[in-house]
Design a protein around this motif. Structure first.
Motif, short mmCIF file in Angstrom:
data_model
loop_
_atom_site.label_atom_id
_atom_site.label_comp_id
_atom_site.label_asym_id
_atom_site.label_seq_id
_atom_site.Cartn_x
_atom_site.Cartn_y
_atom_site.Cartn_z
N MET A 192 0.84 -1.19 0.00
CA MET A 192 0.00 0.00 0.00
C MET A 192 0.89 1.25 0.00
N LEU A 193 0.31 2.33 -0.50
CA LEU A 193 1.03 3.60 -0.52
C LEU A 193 1.07 4.21 0.88
N THR A 194 2.09 5.01 1.12
CA THR A 194 2.20 5.74 2.39
C THR A 194 1.14 6.84 2.41
N PRO A 195 0.85 7.40 3.59
CA PRO A 195 -0.12 8.50 3.64
C PRO A 195 0.23 9.67 2.72
N ASP A 196 1.50 10.04 2.64
CA ASP A 196 1.90 11.13 1.75
C ASP A 196 1.69 10.75 0.28
N GLU A 197 2.04 9.52 -0.06
CA GLU A 197 1.85 9.04 -1.43
C GLU A 197 0.36 8.97 -1.78
N LEU A 198 -0.47 8.55 -0.82
CA LEU A 198 -1.91 8.51 -1.05
C LEU A 198 -2.46 9.91 -1.31
N ALA A 199 -2.02 10.88 -0.53
CA ALA A 199 -2.49 12.26 -0.69
C ALA A 199 -2.10 12.79 -2.07
N GLN A 200 -0.87 12.53 -2.50
CA GLN A 200 -0.43 12.98 -3.82
C GLN A 200 -1.22 12.28 -4.91
N PHE B 171 6.47 0.75 -6.97
CA PHE B 171 5.45 1.77 -6.75
C PHE B 171 4.15 1.36 -7.44
N GLY B 172 4.25 0.85 -8.67
CA GLY B 172 3.06 0.43 -9.40
C GLY B 172 2.30 -0.66 -8.67
N LYS B 173 3.02 -1.58 -8.07
CA LYS B 173 2.38 -2.66 -7.31
C LYS B 173 1.65 -2.09 -6.09
N LYS C 141 -1.51 -0.20 -7.19
CA LYS C 141 -2.63 -1.11 -7.48
C LYS C 141 -3.26 -1.61 -6.18
N GLN C 142 -2.44 -1.98 -5.21
CA GLN C 142 -2.96 -2.45 -3.93
C GLN C 142 -3.84 -1.38 -3.28
N SER C 143 -3.42 -0.13 -3.37
CA SER C 143 -4.19 0.96 -2.78
C SER C 143 -5.50 1.19 -3.52
N LYS D 140 -0.45 -2.02 -16.01
CA LYS D 140 -1.80 -1.96 -15.47
C LYS D 140 -2.51 -0.70 -15.97
N LEU D 141 -3.79 -0.83 -16.24
CA LEU D 141 -4.60 0.30 -16.67
C LEU D 141 -5.66 0.58 -15.62
N TYR D 142 -5.93 1.86 -15.41
CA TYR D 142 -6.89 2.30 -14.41
C TYR D 142 -7.88 3.26 -15.06
N GLU D 143 -9.12 3.19 -14.60
CA GLU D 143 -10.15 4.10 -15.10
C GLU D 143 -10.41 5.18 -14.05
#
Length: 73
Positions: free
Chosen positions: A1-9, A41-43, A46-48, A68-71
């Motif tokens: 999972m992404l860190t809180p800072d990475e999630l915010a960005q 980071f991509g992995k 995706k988990q997030s 990976k593709l995201y909508e």
């Protein structure tokens, strides 16, 4: 999972993106150059997404080159 800072960005970038299908590097644009380990980071990205930590985006599919593709909604 992404860190809180990475999630915010990531959420800021998702919120600013037009609806459509994106690879993570396209969603991040110039910010992608700052990612030290794109595969790891991509992995975690995706988990997030799959884990529901990011809003307005969903996992779409995996291309033949394993990207990976995201909508963005």
């Amino acid at each position: 999972m992404l860190t809180p800072d990475e999630l915010a960005q990531a959420q800021r970038l998702i919120d600013a993106a037009s609806p459509g299908i994106y690879e993570v590097k396209d969603l991040y644009g110039q910010e992608w150059a700052k990612v030290l380990s794109p595969t790891t980071f991509g992995k975690r990205f995706k988990q997030s997404v799959v884990g529901g930590q990011l809003k307005g985006i969903r996992y779409d599919s995996t291309r033949g080159d394993n990207h990976k593709l995201y909508e963005v909604e």
